[in-house]
Design a protein around this motif. Sequence first.
Motif, PDB file in Angstrom:
ATOM      1  N   ASN A   2       0.831  -1.195   0.000  1.00 14.84           N
ATOM      2  CA  ASN A   2       0.000   0.000   0.000  1.00 14.84           C
ATOM      3  C   ASN A   2       0.870   1.252   0.000  1.00 14.84           C
ATOM      4  O   ASN A   2       2.016   1.235   0.466  1.00 14.84           O
ATOM      5  N   LEU A   3       0.292   2.335  -0.479  1.00 17.01           N
ATOM      6  CA  LEU A   3       1.016   3.601  -0.573  1.00 17.01           C
ATOM      7  C   LEU A   3       0.307   4.657   0.259  1.00 17.01           C
ATOM      8  O   LEU A   3      -0.898   4.875   0.112  1.00 17.01           O
ATOM      9  N   GLY A   4       1.054   5.292   1.148  1.00 16.61           N
ATOM     10  CA  GLY A   4       0.504   6.352   1.974  1.00 16.61           C
ATOM     11  C   GLY A   4       1.429   7.551   2.007  1.00 16.61           C
ATOM     12  O   GLY A   4       2.503   7.561   1.399  1.00 16.61           O
ATOM     13  N   LEU A   5       0.988   8.555   2.729  1.00 13.71           N
ATOM     14  CA  LEU A   5       1.715   9.815   2.848  1.00 13.71           C
ATOM     15  C   LEU A   5       1.800  10.180   4.314  1.00 13.71           C
ATOM     16  O   LEU A   5       0.819  10.021   5.057  1.00 13.71           O
ATOM     17  N   THR A   6       2.942  10.649   4.762  1.00 17.14           N
ATOM     18  CA  THR A   6       3.038  11.171   6.120  1.00 17.14           C
ATOM     19  C   THR A   6       3.417  12.642   6.066  1.00 17.14           C
ATOM     20  O   THR A   6       4.350  13.029   5.357  1.00 17.14           O
ATOM     21  N   VAL A   7       2.661  13.454   6.795  1.00 18.02           N
ATOM     22  CA  VAL A   7       2.902  14.900   6.809  1.00 18.02           C
ATOM     23  C   VAL A   7       3.513  15.364   8.125  1.00 18.02           C
ATOM     24  O   VAL A   7       3.790  16.551   8.303  1.00 18.02           O
ATOM     25  N   GLY A   8       3.715  14.450   9.073  1.00 16.61           N
ATOM     26  CA  GLY A   8       4.433  14.763  10.298  1.00 16.61           C
ATOM     27  C   GLY A   8       3.730  15.766  11.185  1.00 16.61           C
ATOM     28  O   GLY A   8       2.498  15.847  11.234  1.00 16.61           O
ATOM     29  N   TYR A   9       4.533  16.527  11.914  1.00 21.16           N
ATOM     30  CA  TYR A   9       4.009  17.580  12.795  1.00 21.16           C
ATOM     31  C   TYR A   9       4.496  18.924  12.291  1.00 21.16           C
ATOM     32  O   TYR A   9       5.376  19.006  11.432  1.00 21.16           O
ATOM     33  N   TRP A  10       3.917  19.998  12.812  1.00 17.28           N
ATOM     34  CA  TRP A  10       4.282  21.335  12.357  1.00 17.28           C
ATOM     35  C   TRP A  10       5.735  21.647  12.682  1.00 17.28           C
ATOM     36  O   TRP A  10       6.217  21.356  13.777  1.00 17.28           O
ATOM     37  N   GLN A  11       6.399  22.242  11.740  1.00 12.88           N
ATOM     38  CA  GLN A  11       7.770  22.715  11.926  1.00 12.88           C
ATOM     39  C   GLN A  11       7.722  24.242  12.089  1.00 12.88           C
ATOM     40  O   GLN A  11       7.646  24.973  11.117  1.00 12.88           O
ATOM     41  N   LYS A  12       7.695  24.675  13.329  1.00  8.74           N
ATOM     42  CA  LYS A  12       7.647  26.088  13.714  1.00  8.74           C
ATOM     43  C   LYS A  12       6.268  26.694  13.489  1.00  8.74           C
ATOM     44  O   LYS A  12       5.535  26.932  14.432  1.00  8.74           O
ATOM     45  N   SER A  13       5.873  26.969  12.247  1.00  4.78           N
ATOM     46  CA  SER A  13       4.621  27.667  11.999  1.00  4.78           C
ATOM     47  C   SER A  13       3.532  26.705  11.531  1.00  4.78           C
ATOM     48  O   SER A  13       3.783  25.527  11.281  1.00  4.78           O
ATOM     49  N   ILE A 297      13.881   9.711 -10.406  1.00  2.27           N
ATOM     50  CA  ILE A 297      12.766   8.774 -10.263  1.00  2.27           C
ATOM     51  C   ILE A 297      13.146   7.373 -10.709  1.00  2.27           C
ATOM     52  O   ILE A 297      12.683   6.375 -10.129  1.00  2.27           O
ATOM     53  N   GLU A 298      14.029   7.236 -11.699  1.00  5.18           N
ATOM     54  CA  GLU A 298      14.444   5.902 -12.145  1.00  5.18           C
ATOM     55  C   GLU A 298      15.273   5.197 -11.082  1.00  5.18           C
ATOM     56  O   GLU A 298      15.186   3.975 -10.920  1.00  5.18           O
ATOM     57  N   ARG A 299      16.109   5.967 -10.368  1.00  7.73           N
ATOM     58  CA  ARG A 299      16.886   5.364  -9.282  1.00  7.73           C
ATOM     59  C   ARG A 299      15.956   4.898  -8.166  1.00  7.73           C
ATOM     60  O   ARG A 299      16.134   3.812  -7.597  1.00  7.73           O
ATOM     61  N   ILE A 300      14.968   5.719  -7.853  1.00  7.37           N
ATOM     62  CA  ILE A 300      13.999   5.334  -6.828  1.00  7.37           C
ATOM     63  C   ILE A 300      13.250   4.084  -7.253  1.00  7.37           C
ATOM     64  O   ILE A 300      13.023   3.169  -6.449  1.00  7.37           O
ATOM     65  N   TRP A 307      12.342  -2.573  -0.911  1.00  7.47           N
ATOM     66  CA  TRP A 307      11.162  -2.384  -0.065  1.00  7.47           C
ATOM     67  C   TRP A 307      10.105  -3.435  -0.376  1.00  7.47           C
ATOM     68  O   TRP A 307       9.459  -3.969   0.536  1.00  7.47           O
ATOM     69  N   ARG A 308       9.927  -3.744  -1.662  1.00  2.00           N
ATOM     70  CA  ARG A 308       8.929  -4.749  -2.042  1.00  2.00           C
ATOM     71  C   ARG A 308       9.322  -6.143  -1.543  1.00  2.00           C
ATOM     72  O   ARG A 308       8.457  -6.967  -1.259  1.00  2.00           O
ATOM     73  N   ASP A 309      10.615  -6.407  -1.473  1.00  2.00           N
ATOM     74  CA  ASP A 309      11.085  -7.727  -1.052  1.00  2.00           C
ATOM     75  C   ASP A 309      11.131  -7.883   0.465  1.00  2.00           C
ATOM     76  O   ASP A 309      11.459  -8.951   0.966  1.00  2.00           O
ATOM     77  N   SER A 310      10.796  -6.842   1.187  1.00  2.00           N
ATOM     78  CA  SER A 310      10.810  -6.865   2.650  1.00  2.00           C
ATOM     79  C   SER A 310       9.407  -7.172   3.170  1.00  2.00           C
ATOM     80  O   SER A 310       8.441  -7.216   2.406  1.00  2.00           O
ATOM     81  N   PRO A 311       9.248  -7.364   4.485  1.00  2.00           N
ATOM     82  CA  PRO A 311       7.912  -7.615   5.045  1.00  2.00           C
ATOM     83  C   PRO A 311       7.027  -6.369   5.116  1.00  2.00           C
ATOM     84  O   PRO A 311       5.877  -6.461   5.559  1.00  2.00           O
ATOM     85  N   ASP A 331       3.106   6.268  -9.581  1.00  2.00           N
ATOM     86  CA  ASP A 331       3.259   5.484 -10.809  1.00  2.00           C
ATOM     87  C   ASP A 331       4.356   4.434 -10.679  1.00  2.00           C
ATOM     88  O   ASP A 331       4.171   3.275 -11.086  1.00  2.00           O
ATOM     89  N   VAL A 332       5.516   4.827 -10.123  1.00  2.00           N
ATOM     90  CA  VAL A 332       6.609   3.848 -10.032  1.00  2.00           C
ATOM     91  C   VAL A 332       6.383   2.823  -8.927  1.00  2.00           C
ATOM     92  O   VAL A 332       6.760   1.657  -9.064  1.00  2.00           O
ATOM     93  N   ILE A 333       5.744   3.237  -7.846  1.00  2.00           N
ATOM     94  CA  ILE A 333       5.528   2.298  -6.750  1.00  2.00           C
ATOM     95  C   ILE A 333       4.480   1.261  -7.128  1.00  2.00           C
ATOM     96  O   ILE A 333       4.608   0.077  -6.808  1.00  2.00           O
TER      97      ILE A 333
END
Length: 335
Positions: A2-13, A297-300, A307-311, A331-333
């Motif tokens: 699965n593919l997700g996004l993390t935006v973390g916490y605020w950095q200063k503002s 992007i090609e290197r990634i 990552w795919r070969d891991s658990p 697209d690449v993932i």
Amino acid sequence: MNLGLTVGYWQKSVEDLTETVQAAERLGYDSVFTAEAYGSDALTPLAWYGARTSKIKLGTAVTQISARTPTATAMHALTLDGLSGGRLILGVGVSGPQVVEGWYGQPFGRPLARTREYVDVMRQVWSREQPVTNDGPHYPLPCRSGTGLGKSLKSIAHPVRSRIPVYLGAEGPKNVALAAEIADGWIPFFLDPSMVESVYGDALADRHPDFDIVAPVTTVVTDDLDMALQIAKMPLTLYMGGMGAREQNFHLDLIGRLGYAEEAHRVQELFLAGRREEAVRAVPDELADATSLLGPIERIKDRLTLWRDSPITTLLIAGVRDEPTLRALADVIRG
């Protein structure tokens, strides 16, 4: 994966990333995760984003258990899960003694036992099978001190789901084993996909078949690999050097388990001495590259094989905000 996004916490503002989250949803990202340290909280932004989206799952990576009683977190969770139509993934974690004792004013001791009680209480709230009780020493319900008038209660609100998914943010092998035992998923930190089995294989051995391993990964798409490495080194430097005490830093210990103990201590020494630029340079290129997705992007695309070969079952893209890059990564993932 699965593919997700993390935006973390605020950095200063203030960081309102509604447009980024909406773009991720349009592109088919499965989830968006927030975080908290000692500034912005993890739950309020999810309510904000949840009101402006309709499908993307809403996760915390993580809420700190010392910030709220287990019943308070359960109330937050059932409310947000209800308003979003059952989209919440509740990631919880113990943080560390520096934050717990310095920010929340609570003792840090026995983190595994506290976590076990905490999760059990929350699940009692959501199930509504009976009034919530807990005989453990950390979150006794009813309270054993005070007036003696405390009464076991059952949630007035009926949750949309009687079992909201709970993931544990964990770094040490014992805490990871606890996640595999009691949680629905694990949120690791600074993960080298090629070393998941060697470092955590025993701890994960008893996980159930649907157990979700959600790995945040610093991602920098650029033709300038040297610049990407420097960007990836910054969070590594911060967490090895400043997110924990000199005497006890779980992130430092984690990097040691990945084979960089000597280098990690050098980074910490430089950081605590105020030599921040030197500390960044002291982070090994190999470590930054192994725990990130960096470069063209090609290197990634090539490195995604690790990552795919891991658990790992869910990849959380960290550090990307613009829609074209989110699309290219999707697209690449998926390809």
